[in-house]
Design a protein around this motif. Structure first.
Motif, mmCIF file in Angstrom:
data_model
loop_
_atom_site.group_PDB
_atom_site.id
_atom_site.type_symbol
_atom_site.label_atom_id
_atom_site.label_comp_id
_atom_site.label_asym_id
_atom_site.label_seq_id
_atom_site.Cartn_x
_atom_site.Cartn_y
_atom_site.Cartn_z
ATOM 1 N N GLN A 1 -15.819 29.138 17.931
ATOM 2 C CA GLN A 1 -16.244 28.194 16.932
ATOM 3 C C GLN A 1 -17.735 27.893 17.147
ATOM 4 N N TRP A 2 -18.483 27.927 16.050
ATOM 5 C CA TRP A 2 -19.926 27.729 16.101
ATOM 6 C C TRP A 2 -20.254 26.292 16.509
ATOM 7 N N VAL A 3 -21.252 26.152 17.388
ATOM 8 C CA VAL A 3 -21.727 24.838 17.819
ATOM 9 C C VAL A 3 -23.196 24.735 17.439
ATOM 10 N N ASP A 4 -23.549 23.717 16.660
ATOM 11 C CA ASP A 4 -24.941 23.514 16.260
ATOM 12 C C ASP A 4 -25.806 23.198 17.477
ATOM 13 N N TYR A 5 -27.065 23.568 17.379
ATOM 14 C CA TYR A 5 -28.017 23.365 18.471
ATOM 15 C C TYR A 5 -27.988 21.927 18.975
ATOM 16 N N SER A 6 -27.968 20.975 18.081
ATOM 17 C CA SER A 6 -28.009 19.557 18.460
ATOM 18 C C SER A 6 -26.777 19.118 19.250
ATOM 19 N N ARG A 7 -25.686 19.872 19.140
ATOM 20 C CA ARG A 7 -24.449 19.528 19.840
ATOM 21 C C ARG A 7 -24.281 20.285 21.151
ATOM 22 N N ILE A 8 -25.196 21.172 21.462
ATOM 23 C CA ILE A 8 -25.134 21.920 22.718
ATOM 24 C C ILE A 8 -25.808 21.084 23.802
ATOM 25 N N ILE B 1 -27.951 19.649 26.661
ATOM 26 C CA ILE B 1 -29.294 19.973 27.176
ATOM 27 C C ILE B 1 -29.192 20.637 28.545
ATOM 28 N N HIS B 2 -28.165 20.282 29.308
ATOM 29 C CA HIS B 2 -27.980 20.864 30.641
ATOM 30 C C HIS B 2 -27.642 22.355 30.542
ATOM 31 N N ILE B 3 -26.837 22.720 29.555
ATOM 32 C CA ILE B 3 -26.515 24.138 29.341
ATOM 33 C C ILE B 3 -27.762 24.889 28.905
ATOM 34 N N LYS B 4 -28.508 24.313 27.981
ATOM 35 C CA LYS B 4 -29.739 24.957 27.504
ATOM 36 C C LYS B 4 -30.688 25.215 28.669
ATOM 37 N N ARG B 5 -30.903 24.198 29.476
ATOM 38 C CA ARG B 5 -31.827 24.328 30.616
ATOM 39 C C ARG B 5 -31.314 25.318 31.648
ATOM 40 N N ALA B 6 -30.007 25.284 31.914
ATOM 41 C CA ALA B 6 -29.426 26.194 32.910
ATOM 42 C C ALA B 6 -29.555 27.642 32.473
ATOM 43 N N VAL B 7 -29.291 27.921 31.205
ATOM 44 C CA VAL B 7 -29.383 29.291 30.707
ATOM 45 C C VAL B 7 -30.826 29.782 30.754
ATOM 46 N N LYS C 1 -37.734 29.303 18.530
ATOM 47 C CA LYS C 1 -37.090 29.391 19.842
ATOM 48 C C LYS C 1 -35.759 28.637 19.823
ATOM 49 N N GLN C 2 -35.717 27.530 19.106
ATOM 50 C CA GLN C 2 -34.478 26.758 18.989
ATOM 51 C C GLN C 2 -33.379 27.599 18.362
ATOM 52 N N ARG C 3 -33.693 28.303 17.279
ATOM 53 C CA ARG C 3 -32.695 29.139 16.599
ATOM 54 C C ARG C 3 -32.256 30.298 17.487
ATOM 55 N N ILE C 4 -33.200 30.910 18.183
ATOM 56 C CA ILE C 4 -32.870 32.017 19.084
ATOM 57 C C ILE C 4 -31.884 31.544 20.150
ATOM 58 N N LEU C 5 -32.181 30.395 20.753
ATOM 59 C CA LEU C 5 -31.312 29.880 21.804
ATOM 60 C C LEU C 5 -29.951 29.463 21.248
ATOM 61 N N GLU C 6 -29.939 28.886 20.072
ATOM 62 C CA GLU C 6 -28.684 28.482 19.435
ATOM 63 C C GLU C 6 -27.774 29.696 19.209
ATOM 64 N N VAL C 7 -28.309 30.755 18.647
ATOM 65 C CA VAL C 7 -27.504 31.948 18.372
ATOM 66 C C VAL C 7 -27.085 32.603 19.698
#
Length: 101
Positions: free
Chosen positions: A1-8, A10-16, A90-96
């Motif tokens: 199920q797709w998760v919008d960038y705003s709902r991901i 920040i800890h996952i974003k930074r870790a990745v 960059k936000q869209r790239i990371l979201e996808v």
């Protein structure tokens, strides 16, 4: 199920970013220093032990290409990476990327 960038988280974003591509926010698709380091490491070990692919390159491969390893596929990946970096933030790239992972 797709998760919008705003709902991901920040800890996952930074870790990745930390684990996969520490210079993600600074480069335009290619981490030339990372690729040089990976090449030197591989040459020292005599085999492919490290990769230098960025999040954008991994996304290009995972979205559009096969997992095969060849110079032709790597060239195709480079072209697609440039297209992704030109068209998407960059936000869209990371979201996808995170939704595909």
């Amino acid at each position: 199920q797709w998760v919008d960038y705003s709902r991901i988280s920040i800890h996952i974003k930074r870790a990745v970013i930390a684990a996969e591509d520490g210079k993600f926010l600074e480069h335009h698709g290619f981490d030339w220093d990372g690729m040089k380091k990976a090449l030197k490491k591989n040459q020292r070990r005599g085999k492919r032990a490290a990769g230098g692919s960025t999040i954008s390159q991994q996304l290009a491969k995972n979205l559009f290409l096969s997992p095969s390893k060849s110079y032709i596929r790597k060239a195709q990946e480079a072209v697609i990476t440039l297209m992704i970096e030109t068209c998407w933030s960059k936000q869209r790239i990371l979201e996808v990327y995170l939704n595909m992972a």
